[in-house]
Write an enzyme that holds these catalytic residues in place. Structure first.
Site, short mmCIF file in Angstrom:
data_model
loop_
_atom_site.label_atom_id
_atom_site.label_comp_id
_atom_site.label_asym_id
_atom_site.label_seq_id
_atom_site.Cartn_x
_atom_site.Cartn_y
_atom_site.Cartn_z
N GLU A 177 58.07 148.94 107.34
CA GLU A 177 58.79 147.79 106.79
C GLU A 177 60.20 148.16 106.35
O GLU A 177 60.41 148.61 105.22
CB GLU A 177 58.03 147.20 105.58
CG GLU A 177 58.73 145.99 104.99
CD GLU A 177 57.99 145.33 103.82
OE1 GLU A 177 56.95 145.87 103.39
OE2 GLU A 177 58.46 144.30 103.34
N LYS A 219 57.20 145.57 110.37
CA LYS A 219 57.28 144.44 109.42
C LYS A 219 58.73 144.28 109.00
O LYS A 219 59.18 144.91 108.04
CB LYS A 219 56.38 144.72 108.21
CG LYS A 219 56.52 143.70 107.09
CD LYS A 219 55.38 143.77 106.10
CE LYS A 219 55.64 142.84 104.94
NZ LYS A 219 54.46 142.62 104.12
P1 13P Z 1 57.38 138.73 100.90
O1 13P Z 1 56.72 138.02 102.06
O2 13P Z 1 57.20 138.03 99.59
O3 13P Z 1 58.78 139.15 101.18
O4 13P Z 1 56.58 140.08 100.71
C1 13P Z 1 56.30 140.85 101.79
C2 13P Z 1 56.09 142.22 101.35
O5 13P Z 1 55.02 142.77 101.53
C3 13P Z 1 57.18 142.95 100.69
O6 13P Z 1 56.94 144.32 100.74
#
Ligand code: 13P
Length: 340
Positions: A177, A219
């Site tokens: 991510e 992600k």
């Molecule tokens: P949000 O969808 O609220 O941005 O959160 C995703 C997430 O896992 C952040 O690390």
């Protein structure tokens, strides 16, 4: 490492029209959201809330995997069932957030570096034994006209790659991510440029660290104008910018992309994901799914407000948001679904 199992898990996480539910808010983040709604910021309240989520009937029809926080993976429901078992029993793959947060980066004012590599090999072994089959690590990239710096992007990308390699060694799928934040006045074009740069840097480091691309989930953020940018592009323009950016920078080998919501409204997150799937579905090398926290949970949290009497209504709302995003995966989301 059992590569086949890792690849199978990665494919299962983005199969069909399902997506991930991020319910891995750290204790400070969860407490902040509770405080705004007058909910007590206690371990008990967090447990009750997470139990509400896990007990939501039919959630597994639209959710393939749920990302837990360290506190939650060690907790049990009131009836004594561990959360991990409760998820597995309904067919949801348990995952775990393993970074320990984004900290100020030395020598890089305004920028963050995510920590958590020390001792990670042992923690992953423990989480695997508990039943987790995938993990998450979030890197945070802040944007203005001077940042992100080369140093911030390189350091975060290398940390993501070292985390991903350790996950695969432990038999788990790394959810990678790199989040380019929405905060700021930057334009959509600037977000495109930064996101492309970040993605290229991340995939370069994944390659250097010998991460098997077929066994990861990306992600990312969508390509968006900053929240305070005066020009806010249409849903279709955002969809086009996002997919065109990813087509340039993301290898076709990865099994799927599961977007974060990042502070967008629930409706916009669903509409933008839907537009990507409508406009590009037949031209994409990877499925476009979701891994939302706020864009699935927030309305349910606002209904629950810590009150037992609100649990059923909160669960219905949670399921509704999950269903909206499931529809967006199929390219079948529209405003009328919101009123069902
Ligand atoms: P949000 O969808 O609220 O941005 O959160 C995703 C997430 O896992 C952040 O690390």
């Amino acid at each position: 490492m059992n590569t086949t199992d890792i690849i199978d898990t990665a494919k299962a996480l983005v199969a069909g029209d399902k997506g991930l539910l991020a319910m891995d808010e750290s204790t400070p983040t969860c407490n902040k959201r509770f405080a705004l709604l007058g909910i007590p910021q206690t371990e008990e309240a967090r447990l009750v809330y997470r139990e509400l989520i896990v007990n939501t009937p039919k959630l597994s029809e639209c959710i393939s995997g749920a990302i837990l926080f360290d506190e939650t993976i060690r907790q049990r429901k009131k009836d004594g069932t561990p959360f991990v078992k409760a998820l597995i029993d309904v067919g949801i793959i348990p995952g775990i957030k393993v970074d320990i947060g984004a900290k100020d980066m030395a020598g890089h004012p305004g920028e963050k570096i995510t920590e958590g590599l020390d001792g990670l090999r042992d923690r992953l072994k423990e989480y695997f034994k508990m039943g987790a089959r995938f993990a998450k690590w979030r890197a945070v990239i802040t944007v203005n006209d001077k940042i992100p710096s080369h140093g911030c992007m390189e350091a975060n990308a290398q940390a993501l790659a070292r985390y991903a390699a350790l996950c695969q060694e432990a038999g788990m799928v790394p959810v990678v991510e790199p989040e380019v934040l929405m905060d700021g006045i930057h334009t959509l074009e600037r977000c495109f440029e930064v996101t492309e740069d970040v993605l290229r840097t991340v995939f370069n480091h994944l390659y250097i660290q010998r991460v098997i691309l077929e066994g990861i989930i990306l992600k990312p953020n969508m390509v968006l104008p900053g929240l305070a940018c005066p020009k806010q592009e249409s849903v279709d323009e955002v969809a086009d910018a996002t997919v065109n950016c990813f087509l340039r920078a993301v290898p076709a080998a990865i099994p799927g992309i599961a977007f974060l919501s990042g502070g967008q409204s629930c409706e916009l997150a669903s509409a933008r994901l839907n537009a990507m799937n409508v406009r590009f579905k037949l031209r994409l090398p990877w499925p476009l799914a979701f891994s939302f926290s706020r864009a699935i949970q927030q309305p349910a949290l606002e209904i629950w407000r810590g009150k037992e009497a609100n649990v059923l209504a909160a669960q219905q709302t949670l399921l509704h948001r999950a269903r909206c995003n499931q529809a967006a995966r199929r390219g079948e989301y529209n405003a009328s679904i919101e009123t069902i």
